[in-house]
Design an enzyme around this catalytic site. Structure first.
Site: not given
Ligand SMILES: Nc1nc(=O)c(N)c(NC[C@H](O)[C@H](O)[C@H](O)COP(=O)(O)O)[nH]1
Ligand SMILES: [Zn+2]
Length: 164
Positions: A54, A56, A102
């Site tokens: 992610h 963060e 995060c």
């Molecule tokens: N704040 C935030 N920063 C990110 O970089 C990102 N990709 C998400 N996304 C939130 C979303 O809830 C998750 O992407 C899904 O729940 C899938 O989980 P994964 O990402 O595969 O761990 N949220």
């Molecule tokens: Zn996150």
């Protein structure tokens, strides 16, 4: 001043645009700032680092690497006292992948250093319908501020990999 907040979020949004689109997550950008000096301490965007990372998380892990810390949870040892995290989408409180959310990464670093989290949008309902991050952060004494004005642009970038 408020204008600075939007500028940092626009910077984070420009980072989010570097993220490879995927249907199973959002393209997010994050900037970590020394609020006392306005110095940018670190940046990150979704999937910037190897693995299912992610924005963060990348922000923290890059800074940890820079300080030869093997665990970003120990960043409090090297952070100044008044740090702000700007993220285009609010930090996740649960991840469908099962990876550490995060919000938990922020809480591990601690409210003594990360004083404020500025978010461009709340997490949409698509993957996780009840992001509880705001409450958890506020309960820990971290200020949580929604910076309005960029919602449309942020969501357009965040969902670029989703089926139309
Ligand atoms: N704040 C935030 N920063 C990110 O970089 C990102 N990709 C998400 N996304 C939130 C979303 O809830 C998750 O992407 C899904 O729940 C899938 O989980 P994964 O990402 O595969 O761990 N949220
Ligand atoms: Zn996150």
């Amino acid at each position: 001043p408020a204008g600075d907040h939007e500028a940092y979020l626009r910077h984070a949004l420009s980072l989010a645009q570097k993220s490879p689109p995927k249907p199973s997550n959002y393209r997010v950008g994050a900037v970590l700032v020394n609020a006392a000096t306005n110095e940018v301490l670190s940046t990150g965007y979704t999937l910037e680092l190897p693995g299912n990372t992610h924005a963060e998380q990348c922000c923290f892990e890059k800074l940890a690497q820079k300080h030869s810390l093997d665990d970003a949870g120990n960043l409090a040892d090297v952070l100044p006292d008044d740090v702000a995290l700007y993220t285009t989408m609010e930090p996740c409180s649960f991840r469908l992948s099962g990876n550490l959310p995060c919000v938990d990464r922020i809480l591990k670093i601690g409210a003594a250093k990360i004083r404020t989290v500025y978010v461009g949008v709340y997490e949409p309902e698509k993957f996780v319908s009840d992001n509880s991050g705001r409450q958890k952060l506020q309960d820990a004494g971290i200020s949580y501020v929604h910076v309005p004005g960029l919602e449309k642009d942020i969501l357009e970038v965040a969902t670029a990999g989703h089926e139309k």
